[in-house]
Design an enzyme around this catalytic site. Structure first.
Site, PDB file in Angstrom:
ATOM      1  N   ARG A 121       0.814  -1.237   0.000  1.00 14.00           N
ATOM      2  CA  ARG A 121       0.000   0.000   0.000  1.00 14.00           C
ATOM      3  C   ARG A 121       0.838   1.272   0.000  1.00 14.00           C
ATOM      4  NH1 ARG A 121      -3.019  -3.142   3.649  1.00 14.00           N
ATOM      5  NH2 ARG A 121      -4.752  -4.124   2.536  1.00 14.00           N
ATOM      6  N   LYS A 142       1.692  11.490 -11.340  1.00 13.89           N
ATOM      7  CA  LYS A 142       0.833  10.532 -12.054  1.00 13.89           C
ATOM      8  C   LYS A 142       1.670   9.296 -12.338  1.00 13.89           C
ATOM      9  CE  LYS A 142      -2.737  13.136 -14.438  1.00 13.89           C
ATOM     10  NZ  LYS A 142      -3.263  13.564 -15.757  1.00 13.89           N
ATOM     11  N   GLU A 184       6.669  17.389 -25.405  1.00 11.34           N
ATOM     12  CA  GLU A 184       6.020  17.800 -24.148  1.00 11.34           C
ATOM     13  C   GLU A 184       6.476  19.208 -23.749  1.00 11.34           C
ATOM     14  OE1 GLU A 184       3.500  16.320 -22.885  1.00 11.34           O
ATOM     15  OE2 GLU A 184       3.739  14.144 -22.776  1.00 11.34           O
ATOM     16  N   LYS A 226       4.502  22.934 -15.284  1.00 13.30           N
ATOM     17  CA  LYS A 226       3.791  21.776 -14.734  1.00 13.30           C
ATOM     18  C   LYS A 226       3.571  21.916 -13.228  1.00 13.30           C
ATOM     19  CE  LYS A 226       3.033  16.977 -14.777  1.00 13.30           C
ATOM     20  NZ  LYS A 226       3.228  15.689 -15.406  1.00 13.30           N
ATOM     21  N   GLU A 236      -6.415  16.325 -10.537  1.00 15.86           N
ATOM     22  CA  GLU A 236      -7.160  16.586 -11.776  1.00 15.86           C
ATOM     23  C   GLU A 236      -8.671  16.711 -11.562  1.00 15.86           C
ATOM     24  OE1 GLU A 236      -5.304  14.792 -15.219  1.00 15.86           O
ATOM     25  OE2 GLU A 236      -7.211  14.848 -16.271  1.00 15.86           O
ATOM     26  N   ARG A 240      -5.751  20.724 -13.883  1.00 18.23           N
ATOM     27  CA  ARG A 240      -4.705  19.773 -14.271  1.00 18.23           C
ATOM     28  C   ARG A 240      -5.010  19.132 -15.624  1.00 18.23           C
ATOM     29  NH1 ARG A 240      -0.809  15.665 -10.894  1.00 18.23           N
ATOM     30  NH2 ARG A 240       0.285  14.981 -12.761  1.00 18.23           N
ATOM     31  N   ASN A 244      -3.165  17.888 -20.276  1.00 19.50           N
ATOM     32  CA  ASN A 244      -3.527  16.864 -21.246  1.00 19.50           C
ATOM     33  C   ASN A 244      -3.727  17.422 -22.643  1.00 19.50           C
ATOM     34  OD1 ASN A 244      -4.135  13.964 -20.881  1.00 19.50           O
ATOM     35  ND2 ASN A 244      -4.790  14.781 -18.906  1.00 19.50           N
ATOM     36  N   HIS A 247      -3.488  15.273 -25.723  1.00 22.26           N
ATOM     37  CA  HIS A 247      -3.405  13.882 -25.278  1.00 22.26           C
ATOM     38  C   HIS A 247      -4.658  13.056 -25.585  1.00 22.26           C
ATOM     39  CE1 HIS A 247       0.236  15.265 -23.466  1.00 22.26           C
ATOM     40  NE2 HIS A 247       0.479  14.121 -22.841  1.00 22.26           N
ATOM     41  N   HIS A 251      -3.260   9.952 -27.139  1.00 26.63           N
ATOM     42  CA  HIS A 251      -3.345   8.646 -26.471  1.00 26.63           C
ATOM     43  C   HIS A 251      -4.134   7.649 -27.322  1.00 26.63           C
ATOM     44  CE1 HIS A 251      -2.522  10.021 -22.011  1.00 26.63           C
ATOM     45  NE2 HIS A 251      -1.427   9.817 -22.688  1.00 26.63           N
ATOM     46  N   HIS A 264       5.350   8.227 -27.588  1.00 24.68           N
ATOM     47  CA  HIS A 264       4.378   9.082 -26.906  1.00 24.68           C
ATOM     48  C   HIS A 264       4.383  10.506 -27.496  1.00 24.68           C
ATOM     49  CE1 HIS A 264       1.835  10.625 -23.738  1.00 24.68           C
ATOM     50  NE2 HIS A 264       2.732  11.563 -23.467  1.00 24.68           N
TER      51      HIS A 264
HETATM   52  P1  NAD Z   1      10.868   5.693 -22.207  1.00 29.87           P
HETATM   53  O1  NAD Z   1      10.958   5.687 -20.755  1.00 29.87           O
HETATM   54  O2  NAD Z   1      10.404   4.476 -22.905  1.00 29.87           O
HETATM   55  O3  NAD Z   1      12.277   6.111 -22.796  1.00 29.87           O
HETATM   56  C1  NAD Z   1      12.429   6.181 -24.178  1.00 29.87           C
HETATM   57  C2  NAD Z   1      13.548   5.282 -24.710  1.00 29.87           C
HETATM   58  O4  NAD Z   1      14.792   5.895 -24.429  1.00 29.87           O
HETATM   59  C3  NAD Z   1      13.612   3.890 -24.099  1.00 29.87           C
HETATM   60  O5  NAD Z   1      13.979   2.980 -25.107  1.00 29.87           O
HETATM   61  C4  NAD Z   1      14.743   3.997 -23.083  1.00 29.87           C
HETATM   62  O6  NAD Z   1      15.392   2.780 -22.897  1.00 29.87           O
HETATM   63  C5  NAD Z   1      15.645   4.994 -23.746  1.00 29.87           C
HETATM   64  N1  NAD Z   1      16.436   5.816 -22.850  1.00 29.87           N
HETATM   65  C6  NAD Z   1      16.039   6.355 -21.669  1.00 29.87           C
HETATM   66  N2  NAD Z   1      17.000   7.172 -21.203  1.00 29.87           N
HETATM   67  C7  NAD Z   1      18.003   7.137 -22.091  1.00 29.87           C
HETATM   68  C8  NAD Z   1      19.253   7.784 -22.183  1.00 29.87           C
HETATM   69  N3  NAD Z   1      19.652   8.677 -21.268  1.00 29.87           N
HETATM   70  N4  NAD Z   1      20.052   7.515 -23.250  1.00 29.87           N
HETATM   71  C9  NAD Z   1      19.631   6.666 -24.209  1.00 29.87           C
HETATM   72  N5  NAD Z   1      18.457   6.028 -24.187  1.00 29.87           N
HETATM   73  C10 NAD Z   1      17.656   6.269 -23.143  1.00 29.87           C
HETATM   74  O7  NAD Z   1       9.906   6.857 -22.724  1.00 29.87           O
HETATM   75  P2  NAD Z   1       9.751   8.393 -22.381  1.00 29.87           P
HETATM   76  O8  NAD Z   1       9.575   9.037 -23.683  1.00 29.87           O
HETATM   77  O9  NAD Z   1      10.783   8.885 -21.459  1.00 29.87           O
HETATM   78  O10 NAD Z   1       8.371   8.389 -21.580  1.00 29.87           O
HETATM   79  C11 NAD Z   1       7.173   8.037 -22.213  1.00 29.87           C
HETATM   80  C12 NAD Z   1       6.174   7.595 -21.172  1.00 29.87           C
HETATM   81  O11 NAD Z   1       5.936   8.666 -20.253  1.00 29.87           O
HETATM   82  C13 NAD Z   1       4.829   7.228 -21.750  1.00 29.87           C
HETATM   83  O12 NAD Z   1       4.433   5.985 -21.249  1.00 29.87           O
HETATM   84  C14 NAD Z   1       3.904   8.325 -21.270  1.00 29.87           C
HETATM   85  O13 NAD Z   1       2.597   7.864 -21.087  1.00 29.87           O
HETATM   86  C15 NAD Z   1       4.550   8.704 -19.981  1.00 29.87           C
HETATM   87  N6  NAD Z   1       4.216  10.052 -19.522  1.00 29.87           N
HETATM   88  C16 NAD Z   1       3.806  10.199 -18.224  1.00 29.87           C
HETATM   89  C17 NAD Z   1       3.507  11.429 -17.722  1.00 29.87           C
HETATM   90  C18 NAD Z   1       3.135  11.578 -16.283  1.00 29.87           C
HETATM   91  O14 NAD Z   1       2.737  12.674 -15.876  1.00 29.87           O
HETATM   92  N7  NAD Z   1       3.265  10.534 -15.488  1.00 29.87           N
HETATM   93  C19 NAD Z   1       3.624  12.571 -18.534  1.00 29.87           C
HETATM   94  C20 NAD Z   1       4.037  12.399 -19.853  1.00 29.87           C
HETATM   95  C21 NAD Z   1       4.329  11.133 -20.337  1.00 29.87           C
HETATM   96  N1  GLY Z   2       0.780  14.530 -18.182  1.00 27.46           N
HETATM   97  C1  GLY Z   2      -0.449  15.030 -17.645  1.00 27.46           C
HETATM   98  C2  GLY Z   2      -0.384  15.268 -16.168  1.00 27.46           C
HETATM   99  O1  GLY Z   2       0.616  15.094 -15.536  1.00 27.46           O
HETATM  100  O2  GLY Z   2      -1.380  15.650 -15.598  1.00 27.46           O
END
Ligand code: NAD
Ligand code: GLY
Length: 361
Positions: A121, A142, A184, A226, A236, A240, A244, A247, A251, A264
């Site tokens: 938890r 998130k 982003e 942000k 949200e 918030r 999006n 998105h 999405h 993404h």
């Molecule tokens: P990711 O974590 O998959 O990283 C992208 C790629 O880059 C992967 O193949 C990884 O292995 C590689 N990588 C990571 N760091 C590296 C580095 N320093 N050098 C070389 N390669 C590297 O993807 P991302 O684009 O970082 O994140 C996308 C995800 O984030 C999605 O799932 C999206 O939904 C999520 N997201 C979440 C929020 C939130 O608020 N929680 C906001 C925006 C996006």
């Molecule tokens: N990426 C949307 C949020 O963090 O609310």
């Protein structure tokens, strides 16, 4: 280097950002980690092979450290990987005084945060982002995994203890990932102020600039946008949703591409263009879309929606969006840069805008 404070209803924490931050902050961070019984590092294959050394240097003085290495990319945000990580955590004997370090991009941050929020938890976790995109995902709490029917449908709001963002790690990012994360940053400009967009457009003209120019001050600005929104509305209930922007469509496209065809940020670029078209049609947005598209083209983004993407599948996916309630799809639209509204959109309008997006039209 700088420190940004993120203040939410449930927790206040720091984002420490700068070149070589893992080295600069080493002693302080190590002291914090010594207060936990065990350290569980979640990372992916790429990050492990490229940057494990950075963490080893940091963690070498601790005894109880376990690494878990996931597949790369969205494949790690699945129920299966979630279960595999949980199994390893249980086998390792983590207790409630243990800590999880999410060392990677948005995928590792989202998965790691979700694991931390649900194991017993909730145990503490740190975000140690390694992508440009993670200036967004690591902040605001998130955390989620995907379901085959929709993006981030299973998740929580769960804030980290801190975010330690060493921007020297970004140099190894492949250009496609740079672009995906930069999307982003463009979103943060579009939902905050024209000056930031102008600055981005003036500074980054081709993909080479992602490597030759200093991204850090822009990442800080994105984080501030942000943090400002999350401070007003952690869970949200209102504003918030503006984070999006782009998105709802984005999405839906990611899910259509089974989370592998579009990164993404690539999907979010299409989503933002879609939302701008809809904003022009319904919110009197006056915007130089041609200028934006030509800038995006120069950076190497795809801006024409591939002709094989079918409307029905996208529409169906939009119905699964988290902002959809009572089967009414809602989109974040702009009346001007920095002025957003959550607007219910009917099928006819969604179809009309979709047709405008189609390749060659
Ligand atoms: P990711 O974590 O998959 O990283 C992208 C790629 O880059 C992967 O193949 C990884 O292995 C590689 N990588 C990571 N760091 C590296 C580095 N320093 N050098 C070389 N390669 C590297 O993807 P991302 O684009 O970082 O994140 C996308 C995800 O984030 C999605 O799932 C999206 O939904 C999520 N997201 C979440 C929020 C939130 O608020 N929680 C906001 C925006 C996006
Ligand atoms: N990426 C949307 C949020 O963090 O609310």
């Amino acid at each position: 280097m700088s420190t940004i404070t993120v203040q939410t209803a449930s927790k206040t924490y720091s984002v420490r950002i700068g070149h070589d931050m893992l080295h600069i902050f080493r002693d302080e961070f190590l002291n914090e980690l010594k207060g936990f019984s065990k350290v569980f590092v979640l990372t992916d294959k790429h990050v492990f092979s490229l940057h494990k050394g950075k963490l080893d240097t940091l963690l070498q003085d601790l005894d109880q450290v376990t690494y878990y290495v996931t597949p790369n990319g969205e494949e790690a945000k699945t129920f299966q990987v979630y279960e595999d990580v949980m199994t390893k955590i249980i086998e390792t004997g983590l207790d409630r005084k243990s800590v999880l370090l999410a060392f990677g991009g948005g995928v590792i941050g989202d998965l790691g945060g979700f694991v931390a929020s649900t194991y017993m938890r909730g145990i503490p976790f740190y975000q140690i982002p390694t992508t440009v995109l993670a200036h967004d995902s690591a902040v605001g709490g998130k955390v989620a995994i995907n379901h085959p029917l929709g993006k981030n449908l299973v998740g929580q709001f769960y804030q980290p203890e801190a975010v330690i963002y060493d921007t020297s790690l970004l140099k190894t990012l492949p250009v496609r990932e740079m672009r995906s994360g930069f999307a982003e940053l463009i979103k943060h400009a579009l939902i905050s102020d024209q000056a930031l967009l102008d600055e981005l457009m003036a500074t980054f003209k081709t993909a080479d600039d992602f490597y030759s120019k200093d991204l850090t001050p822009f990442l800080e600005k994105g984080i501030l946008v942000k943090a400002g929104i999350v401070a007003q509305d952690e869970t949200e209930q209102g504003v918030r949703a503006y984070l999006n922007f782009g998105h709802t469509f984005g999405h839906a496209l990611e899910a259509y591409g089974q989370f592998s065809r579009f990164l993404h940020g690539e999907a979010i670029i299409y989503g933002m263009l879609y939302a701008i078209l809809m904003s022009e049609a319904t919110q009197n947005l006056a915007f130089d879309l041609d200028e934006l598209i030509s800038w995006l083209d120069g950076l190497g983004y795809e801006t024409a929606l591939p002709s094989d993407v079918p409307f029905e599948a996208i529409f169906e996916n939009m119905l699964h969006d988290k902002k959809t309630t009572f089967e009414e799809i809602k989109m974040v639209l702009l009346s001007q840069i920095g002025e957003m509204k959550l607007v219910p959109c009917d099928r006819a309008l969604i179809l009309q805008t979709f047709n405008q997006m189609k390749k060659g039209e």
